[in-house]
Motif scaffolding. Sequence first.
Motif, PDB file in Angstrom:
ATOM      1  N   ALA A  87       0.821  -1.323  -0.074  1.00 49.13           N
ATOM      2  CA  ALA A  87      -0.105   0.079  -0.135  1.00 49.13           C
ATOM      3  C   ALA A  87       0.977   1.244   0.092  1.00 49.13           C
ATOM      4  N   TRP A  88       0.353   2.442  -0.479  1.00 48.23           N
ATOM      5  CA  TRP A  88       0.958   3.667  -0.812  1.00 48.23           C
ATOM      6  C   TRP A  88       0.100   4.615  -0.032  1.00 48.23           C
ATOM      7  N   SER A  89       0.949   5.788   0.613  1.00 48.00           N
ATOM      8  CA  SER A  89      -0.023   6.805   1.046  1.00 48.00           C
ATOM      9  C   SER A  89       0.904   8.026   1.051  1.00 48.00           C
ATOM     10  N   VAL A  90       0.389   9.374   1.218  1.00 44.60           N
ATOM     11  CA  VAL A  90       1.063  10.606   1.146  1.00 44.60           C
ATOM     12  C   VAL A  90       1.094  11.288   2.330  1.00 44.60           C
ATOM     13  N   THR A  91       1.971  11.887   2.746  1.00 48.20           N
ATOM     14  CA  THR A  91       2.191  12.748   3.743  1.00 48.20           C
ATOM     15  C   THR A  91       3.015  13.883   3.146  1.00 48.20           C
ATOM     16  N   GLY A  92       2.624  15.343   3.128  1.00 45.92           N
ATOM     17  CA  GLY A  92       3.532  16.316   2.327  1.00 45.92           C
ATOM     18  C   GLY A  92       3.989  16.006   1.209  1.00 45.92           C
ATOM     19  N   ASN A  93       5.288  15.993   1.040  1.00 45.31           N
ATOM     20  CA  ASN A  93       5.899  15.743  -0.276  1.00 45.31           C
ATOM     21  C   ASN A  93       6.611  14.437  -0.209  1.00 45.31           C
ATOM     22  N   GLN A  94       6.037  13.513   0.601  1.00 45.09           N
ATOM     23  CA  GLN A  94       6.531  12.092   0.662  1.00 45.09           C
ATOM     24  C   GLN A  94       5.502  11.094   0.358  1.00 45.09           C
ATOM     25  N   VAL A  95       5.977  10.167  -0.560  1.00 42.47           N
ATOM     26  CA  VAL A  95       5.074   9.161  -0.729  1.00 42.47           C
ATOM     27  C   VAL A  95       5.543   8.014   0.270  1.00 42.47           C
ATOM     28  N   TYR A  96       4.851   6.940   0.788  1.00 40.97           N
ATOM     29  CA  TYR A  96       5.434   6.226   1.753  1.00 40.97           C
ATOM     30  C   TYR A  96       4.886   4.658   1.113  1.00 40.97           C
ATOM     31  N   LEU A  97       5.805   3.866   0.713  1.00 42.17           N
ATOM     32  CA  LEU A  97       5.478   2.577   0.313  1.00 42.17           C
ATOM     33  C   LEU A  97       5.725   1.578   1.401  1.00 42.17           C
ATOM     34  N   ASN A  98       4.611   0.913   1.813  1.00 40.69           N
ATOM     35  CA  ASN A  98       4.577   0.112   2.769  1.00 40.69           C
ATOM     36  C   ASN A  98       4.140  -1.434   2.202  1.00 40.69           C
ATOM     37  N   ALA A  99       5.349  -2.083   2.368  1.00 43.99           N
ATOM     38  CA  ALA A  99       4.951  -3.674   1.608  1.00 43.99           C
ATOM     39  C   ALA A  99       4.386  -4.575   2.576  1.00 43.99           C
ATOM     40  N   ASP A 100       3.487  -5.309   1.823  1.00 41.29           N
ATOM     41  CA  ASP A 100       3.075  -6.441   2.588  1.00 41.29           C
ATOM     42  C   ASP A 100       3.952  -7.319   3.375  1.00 41.29           C
ATOM     43  N   GLN A 101       3.474  -8.229   4.125  1.00 42.09           N
ATOM     44  CA  GLN A 101       4.455  -8.877   4.944  1.00 42.09           C
ATOM     45  C   GLN A 101       3.693 -10.246   5.367  1.00 42.09           C
ATOM     46  N   SER A 102       2.988 -10.859   4.536  1.00 44.78           N
ATOM     47  CA  SER A 102       2.477 -12.100   4.842  1.00 44.78           C
ATOM     48  C   SER A 102       3.574 -13.260   4.771  1.00 44.78           C
ATOM     49  N   ALA A 221      11.512  -6.718  -1.815  1.00 48.87           N
ATOM     50  CA  ALA A 221      12.847  -6.061  -1.741  1.00 48.87           C
ATOM     51  C   ALA A 221      13.167  -5.056  -0.350  1.00 48.87           C
ATOM     52  N   PHE A 222      11.712  -4.496   0.157  1.00 45.13           N
ATOM     53  CA  PHE A 222      12.099  -3.608   1.401  1.00 45.13           C
ATOM     54  C   PHE A 222      10.645  -3.686   2.369  1.00 45.13           C
ATOM     55  N   LYS A 223      10.732  -3.351   3.277  1.00 46.63           N
ATOM     56  CA  LYS A 223       9.685  -3.255   4.297  1.00 46.63           C
ATOM     57  C   LYS A 223       8.723  -1.846   4.149  1.00 46.63           C
ATOM     58  N   THR A 224       9.460  -0.894   4.180  1.00 43.23           N
ATOM     59  CA  THR A 224       8.891   0.598   3.901  1.00 43.23           C
ATOM     60  C   THR A 224       9.854   1.324   3.111  1.00 43.23           C
ATOM     61  N   ALA A 225       9.497   2.129   2.299  1.00 41.16           N
ATOM     62  CA  ALA A 225      10.336   3.165   1.788  1.00 41.16           C
ATOM     63  C   ALA A 225       9.599   4.462   1.423  1.00 41.16           C
ATOM     64  N   ALA A 226      10.568   5.588   1.460  1.00 41.95           N
ATOM     65  CA  ALA A 226       9.964   7.115   1.349  1.00 41.95           C
ATOM     66  C   ALA A 226      10.666   7.369   0.114  1.00 41.95           C
ATOM     67  N   VAL A 227       9.606   8.048  -0.668  1.00 43.19           N
ATOM     68  CA  VAL A 227       9.835   8.477  -1.913  1.00 43.19           C
ATOM     69  C   VAL A 227       9.398   9.818  -1.783  1.00 43.19           C
ATOM     70  N   SER A 228      10.184  10.802  -2.491  1.00 46.41           N
ATOM     71  CA  SER A 228       9.930  12.447  -2.503  1.00 46.41           C
ATOM     72  C   SER A 228       9.295  12.760  -3.889  1.00 46.41           C
ATOM     73  N   VAL A 229       8.372  13.667  -3.710  1.00 45.62           N
ATOM     74  CA  VAL A 229       7.847  14.386  -4.961  1.00 45.62           C
ATOM     75  C   VAL A 229       8.229  15.840  -4.991  1.00 45.62           C
ATOM     76  N   ASP A 230       8.657  15.949  -6.300  1.00 47.04           N
ATOM     77  CA  ASP A 230       9.215  17.413  -6.163  1.00 47.04           C
ATOM     78  C   ASP A 230       7.903  17.959  -6.988  1.00 47.04           C
ATOM     79  N   SER A 231       7.568  19.295  -6.322  1.00 46.79           N
ATOM     80  CA  SER A 231       6.445  20.006  -6.472  1.00 46.79           C
ATOM     81  C   SER A 231       6.688  20.746  -7.800  1.00 46.79           C
TER      82      SER A 231
END
Length: 262
Positions: A87-102, A221-231
């Motif tokens: 799942a992905w979500s947005v806070t400010g200029n950051q997109v957070y990618l939270n990988a499933d962990q089954s 590949a990862f558990k969580t990752a933060a990606v920046s958005v350039d306004s």
Amino acid sequence: MQCILNKIKDAMNFSRLFKPCTFAVALFAQFMPVLGQATDMNVGSSLVGHYSLKGAREAAADIILQVDHHFKYAAMYGGTDAQADGAWSVTGNQVYLNADQSPPYFSEIQQIDQLDSDFTKGAQEPVLMGLVAGTPKIGMRWKDVEVDFKFSNGKIRSAKTGSSGQVFLADRQTPDWKGVEVTEIGLAFPTIELERKWFKVDGKKTKIVVAILELGKLSQAFKTAAVSVDSNKPNQLIVEDEGGIVKGTYVRTATDNQKEER
């Protein structure tokens, strides 16, 4: 998470028994149709799209942000395939990618009625039954899987798979073992903290057991990752801190429903 991934990488062994596959090609062929129009969606909907890594040497990577706030990630670099979804979500200029962990699990065993030469060559005594533990869809076999063979006389003989992912039972001919059959097989994988699971076996017919390990989301590949958005460049995502995801600039591919700012 990375510690467990390192352990499972140590347990991997490629095998000609299983056909390897490439994650990225199949992944994006499957999920490209879900990309759609984002005009009526909630916060972050303007970011929906397929982003490809640009300007990186000897690396290819893609991030798909779907309308339903699920993401897909795949990368190929240095002979390695990596993937993640969740799942992905947005806070400010950051997109957070939270990988499933089954969790991973042994899904089934396949029972084969003929011995393979891989089990019989070099054996010092007759082979009663062989077992191979693997994940066929990614062409892997697994060492250090703990195997308990339960017999019709109530006894249990235990062993571990070797570097080939295999283990075999000698056919004992002493009076207390002659004619005794395997009735169940218990599988555990301490390397990835997987507890024992039991499967029924037809010991009269079965000569090789193929134990199928489904990795669940352990291969992410990862558990969580933060990606920046350039306004100033809303069609781009910037990855600055690797953390399991390839660093660099990801540029969104235009679709029929999206006009990108160039």
